[in-house]
Design an enzyme around this catalytic site. Structure first.
Site, PDB file in Angstrom:
ATOM      1  N   ASN A 172     -10.185  -2.232  -2.570  1.00 24.92           N
ATOM      2  CA  ASN A 172      -8.816  -1.938  -2.154  1.00 24.92           C
ATOM      3  C   ASN A 172      -7.914  -2.717  -3.103  1.00 24.92           C
ATOM      4  OD1 ASN A 172      -6.266  -2.124  -0.985  1.00 24.92           O
ATOM      5  ND2 ASN A 172      -7.036  -2.306   1.111  1.00 24.92           N
ATOM      6  N   HIS A 201      -4.260   5.861   0.142  1.00 25.05           N
ATOM      7  CA  HIS A 201      -4.396   4.464  -0.273  1.00 25.05           C
ATOM      8  C   HIS A 201      -5.830   4.057   0.071  1.00 25.05           C
ATOM      9  CE1 HIS A 201      -4.394   0.222  -0.292  1.00 25.05           C
ATOM     10  NE2 HIS A 201      -4.383   0.127   1.013  1.00 25.05           N
ATOM     11  N   CYS A 257       0.795  -1.229   0.000  1.00 23.60           N
ATOM     12  CA  CYS A 257       0.000   0.000   0.000  1.00 23.60           C
ATOM     13  C   CYS A 257       0.828   1.280   0.000  1.00 23.60           C
ATOM     14  CB  CYS A 257      -0.922  -0.032   1.204  1.00 23.60           C
ATOM     15  SG  CYS A 257      -1.596  -1.676   1.492  1.00 23.60           S
TER      16      CYS A 257
END
Lengths: 352, 77
Positions: A298, A268, A120
């Site tokens: 995600n 992120h 990330c």
């Protein structure tokens, strides 16, 4: 302290590519009830996400994004000096993916090409390296390819991860520009949290064997193998609220910038609840923190550039935009950059 | 924080708007006391009491009273 600042280097263009397969979370009822599913969607913000089939790797998504970017911007391939591939889902354990992409893209043999294994925080770390290379007089253009297919690494029977992750690949072109302004980076690490996000087996510490491939029952009714991703969501949350607001404050002080002069913060895309809470702690209004998690989930390391492409299309080049990018997660590792995005070409998100 | 305000916030987290939630309520009896609600609970405590607890610490909690003791009874009116 890993603070860095650069002058006259700019992000010149960004393109993003996602797999065409759409998974709608509300239809995934094998594991939990509709009521729990709705609550989960509300908390994480993931309405749908993209997942790559077995034939599509992160490198393929990045390759397609690069072709699109080169085509849109009329980039001469021979002008690329550096290729950085950031991913946790490389093609092979050996060799690295970056040289394969150098050859596949038809770039010169004089290109410095290498992989970075970060999640990330990887986009910001990758950018800091690209900016460092461009501080050399002989380096004029760097290509940062950031992609993951993390949906392949999770167990469909683990509620902590099964509904969260999507796949994507991005290409970012970085080049010298006299009017680029300054960029300020802060890079951080805390390996004490190595177990918070982990695929335990399949590397050289715990090599793959029959046992690591066996599905096991963990914490309640979650099932996964030791070669699938484990996530301690509560600890990820604690880490994020402990470190991220401070890091953003630090970069504002380091760059002598006022928060009100920031046009956008791109987080992120970890989880909507976490991002909302971060904004509350930082004191930035929601309209300045665009999300793409509702559409793409995600996607791990490409989530920042993917969100930039979604949010900034047709919005740059009009006036000067000062933005902050902040990646945080697996490692644990976190990184923040403050930069100008005024001259950046933004391509469309497209599918393969 | 006023105790009643704290109870109300817990009701919202655990979707127990109708329940008579009080100090004696055992969190483990609530249908939605699970990994999904633990993050909003951590966030609630962080936001209002500026304290951070791990999931393991919070899973040890039984009644609302023991949760308040963990946070510190001096924080409640």
């Amino acid at each position: 302290m890993a603070f860095m600042s650069f002058k006259n280097v700019a992000i010149a263009g960004i393109a993003a590519c996602v797999p065409k397969k759409v998974v709608k979370n509300i239809e995934q009822r094998e594991l939990v009830s509709e009521h729990v599913l709705k609550k989960m969607i509300e908390t994480t913000g993931v309405i749908e996400r993209r997942t790559a089939n077995n034939c599509i790797c992160a490198s393929d998504l990045c390759y397609e994004a690069t072709l699109r970017l080169f085509d849109d911007m009329k980039i001469d391939k021979s002008s690329i000096d550096v290729l950085i591939f950031v991913s946790q889902t490389a093609d092979f354990r050996i060799p690295p993916t970056a040289p394969i992409l150098q050859h596949r893209l038809g770039l010169s043999k004089g290109v410095a090409a290498f992989d970075i294994n970060l999640g990330c925080s990887g986009y910001v770390y990758g950018l800091s390296l690209a900016y460092s290379f461009l501080s050399q007089s002989s380096i004029n253009r760097a290509l940062l390819l950031v992609g993951d297919t993390l949906s392949k690494a999770v167990s469909p029977k683990d509620r902590a991860t099964a509904f969260l992750f999507g796949d994507g690949g991005t290409a970012t072109l970085i080049e010298k520009r006299d009017d680029a302004g300054n960029a300020y980076f802060s890079l951080n690490s805390d390996g004490a949290g190595e177990n918070v996000l982990k695929i335990k087996a399949g590397g050289y510490r715990y090599p793959s064997n029959i046992d690591t491939l066996a599905e096991k029952k963990y914490d309640g009714d979650n099932f996964r193998t030791d070669e699938q991703l484990y996530m301690d969501g509560a600890e990820v949350f604690n880490f994020t609220i402990r470190e991220v607001p401070d890091d953003i404050k630090k970069i504002l002080v380091y760059s002598q910038t006022d928060l009100k002069d920031i046009d956008f913060i791109f987080y992120h895309q970890s989880n909507k609840f976490i991002m909302d809470f971060l904004s509350k702690k930082i004191g930035i209004p929601a309209e300045k923190t665009p999300y793409s998690i509702e559409k793409y989930g995600n996607s791990s390391c490409p989530s920042i550039p993917l969100t930039m492409v979604c949010a900034l299309k047709n919005k740059v080049n009009k006036d000067k935009k000062k933005i902050i990018l902040c990646g945080y997660g697996v490692g644990l590792s976190w990184a923040t950059v403050l930069l100008d995005i005024s001259y950046c070409y933004i391509s469309d998100v497209f599918e393969v | 924080m006023k105790r009643d305000d704290f109870f109300q916030k817990l009701r919202e987290i655990f979707s127990e708007e109708e329940t008579d939630l009080n100090e004696m309520t055992n969190l483990k009896d609530l249908e939605e006391y699970d990994s999904l609600s633990i993050i909003p609970l951590i966030a609630l405590i962080n936001e209002h009491f500026n304290k951070t607890f791990t999931a393991v610490e919070l899973y040890r909690v039984t009644t609302v009273k023991t949760l308040m003791e963990l946070i510190g009874l001096e924080n409640f009116e």
